[in-house]
Design a protein around this motif. Sequence first.
Motif, mmCIF file in Angstrom:
data_model
loop_
_atom_site.group_PDB
_atom_site.id
_atom_site.type_symbol
_atom_site.label_atom_id
_atom_site.label_comp_id
_atom_site.label_asym_id
_atom_site.label_seq_id
_atom_site.Cartn_x
_atom_site.Cartn_y
_atom_site.Cartn_z
ATOM 1 N N TRP A 193 23.003 12.884 6.484
ATOM 2 C CA TRP A 193 21.812 12.609 5.689
ATOM 3 C C TRP A 193 20.588 13.229 6.349
ATOM 4 N N LEU A 194 19.745 13.863 5.548
ATOM 5 C CA LEU A 194 18.467 14.389 6.008
ATOM 6 C C LEU A 194 17.346 13.531 5.437
ATOM 7 N N ARG A 195 16.357 13.198 6.251
ATOM 8 C CA ARG A 195 15.225 12.378 5.818
ATOM 9 C C ARG A 195 13.994 13.269 5.738
ATOM 10 N N VAL A 196 13.392 13.366 4.546
ATOM 11 C CA VAL A 196 12.265 14.263 4.324
ATOM 12 C C VAL A 196 11.113 13.508 3.668
ATOM 13 N N SER A 197 9.923 13.580 4.247
ATOM 14 C CA SER A 197 8.736 12.979 3.628
ATOM 15 C C SER A 197 8.294 13.847 2.459
ATOM 16 N N VAL A 198 8.031 13.211 1.307
ATOM 17 C CA VAL A 198 7.622 13.942 0.105
ATOM 18 C C VAL A 198 6.421 13.246 -0.528
ATOM 19 N N SER A 199 5.803 13.893 -1.503
ATOM 20 C CA SER A 199 4.583 13.355 -2.118
ATOM 21 C C SER A 199 4.809 12.833 -3.529
ATOM 22 N N SER A 200 6.057 12.872 -4.031
ATOM 23 C CA SER A 200 6.343 12.473 -5.407
ATOM 24 C C SER A 200 7.502 11.488 -5.447
ATOM 25 N N PRO A 201 7.467 10.522 -6.390
ATOM 26 C CA PRO A 201 8.580 9.573 -6.522
ATOM 27 C C PRO A 201 9.772 10.135 -7.289
ATOM 28 N N LYS A 202 9.679 11.379 -7.762
ATOM 29 C CA LYS A 202 10.782 11.962 -8.529
ATOM 30 C C LYS A 202 12.022 12.103 -7.652
ATOM 31 N N ARG A 253 0.848 -1.191 0.000
ATOM 32 C CA ARG A 253 0.000 0.000 0.000
ATOM 33 C C ARG A 253 0.886 1.244 0.000
ATOM 34 N N ASN A 254 0.561 2.181 -0.866
ATOM 35 C CA ASN A 254 1.364 3.391 -0.992
ATOM 36 C C ASN A 254 1.223 4.261 0.259
ATOM 37 N N ARG A 255 2.323 4.501 0.954
ATOM 38 C CA ARG A 255 2.288 5.382 2.115
ATOM 39 C C ARG A 255 3.133 6.615 1.842
ATOM 40 N N GLY A 256 3.261 6.978 0.584
ATOM 41 C CA GLY A 256 4.052 8.153 0.250
ATOM 42 C C GLY A 256 5.507 7.812 -0.013
ATOM 43 N N TYR A 257 6.344 8.826 0.000
ATOM 44 C CA TYR A 257 7.741 8.671 -0.380
ATOM 45 C C TYR A 257 8.633 9.399 0.611
ATOM 46 N N VAL A 258 9.891 8.970 0.661
ATOM 47 C CA VAL A 258 10.866 9.612 1.534
ATOM 48 C C VAL A 258 12.101 9.956 0.711
ATOM 49 N N THR A 259 12.557 11.212 0.834
ATOM 50 C CA THR A 259 13.788 11.637 0.184
ATOM 51 C C THR A 259 14.910 11.667 1.214
ATOM 52 N N TYR A 260 16.028 11.057 0.869
ATOM 53 C CA TYR A 260 17.232 11.092 1.695
ATOM 54 C C TYR A 260 18.216 12.037 1.017
ATOM 55 N N ILE A 262 22.152 4.495 -8.685
ATOM 56 C CA ILE A 262 21.406 4.254 -7.448
ATOM 57 C C ILE A 262 20.102 5.035 -7.468
ATOM 58 N N ARG A 263 20.139 6.287 -7.947
ATOM 59 C CA ARG A 263 18.923 7.102 -8.056
ATOM 60 C C ARG A 263 17.935 6.454 -9.029
ATOM 61 N N LEU A 264 18.458 5.854 -10.088
ATOM 62 C CA LEU A 264 17.589 5.198 -11.075
ATOM 63 C C LEU A 264 16.806 4.067 -10.420
ATOM 64 N N VAL A 265 17.494 3.211 -9.657
ATOM 65 C CA VAL A 265 16.811 2.080 -9.039
ATOM 66 C C VAL A 265 15.900 2.544 -7.904
ATOM 67 N N ALA A 266 16.311 3.575 -7.186
ATOM 68 C CA ALA A 266 15.435 4.129 -6.152
ATOM 69 C C ALA A 266 14.131 4.598 -6.782
ATOM 70 N N GLU A 267 14.238 5.200 -7.955
ATOM 71 C CA GLU A 267 13.050 5.673 -8.662
ATOM 72 C C GLU A 267 12.158 4.505 -9.086
ATOM 73 N N LEU A 268 12.769 3.428 -9.543
ATOM 74 C CA LEU A 268 11.989 2.242 -9.906
ATOM 75 C C LEU A 268 11.199 1.748 -8.710
ATOM 76 N N SER A 269 11.865 1.690 -7.567
ATOM 77 C CA SER A 269 11.208 1.236 -6.350
ATOM 78 C C SER A 269 10.046 2.142 -5.981
ATOM 79 N N ALA A 270 10.288 3.452 -6.031
ATOM 80 C CA ALA A 270 9.248 4.404 -5.658
ATOM 81 C C ALA A 270 8.056 4.316 -6.612
#
Length: 217
Positions: free
Chosen positions: A159-168, A145-152, A204-212
């Motif tokens: 490292w800063l952890r930020v909740s975001v609304s987009s998989p970009k 279930r989609n619970r949003g996204y997290v940007t590191y 790494i960003r490419l695969v993170a995007e696939l996951s998101a």
Amino acid sequence: NARYMTDERRNFQRLRLAKPILSVMNGHNALILDIGITGALVEHYGDAQPGQRFQLIFRWKGSDVEFVAEVARTMIVRAPGGDGKSTVSHTGVHFVEAVGDSRDRLQDLMATFVGRVLVAQKANAAGDTAGTTILQELGGARRMRNRGYVTYLLKGDRWLRVSVSSPKQPPGEGFTVAAHEDEEEVEVLCKTYEHSDAEGRRLIRLVAELSAMSSEH
């Protein structure tokens, strides 16, 4: 449509293939030169027209991966010569529709290729194996279930952890994953990212995007 494709190329990552993937485009052999979750660059005989649709098929782990693709842009790279050889074109296509579980297979392919590249780079001697295994798992299209996204975000050595609304992926250093990813696995990814060069970080960003993006489907 042209503007949409420009935005898409800017927002989503592509995997540049060291060795092209043999494919079938409209029933004829073609080569996929680079590939992403939203489209590909294909080398083929003949020409193509923007907006034209066709089937693009290639194999991965013994099974067909098939998409309905639409031409976004095309360029003739070799015109017919006096010897009668055919025109060769490079055509950028957008994936319109996945057939069966082809999108999952595409994500698995890309994650596997990225893992191989990072191992070859030996970017992080201590974490290569763990990091690439996690990358492959992330690319495996986990269905939750989609619970949003997290940007590191990497700021200096923190490292800063930020909740975001987009998989970009973020514009700066770091990556975005689905919020359900395991914290320990993400920590390994962060360490792998820190020790990777610019190309390794892009992968790494490419695969993170696939996951998101997999959490959206």
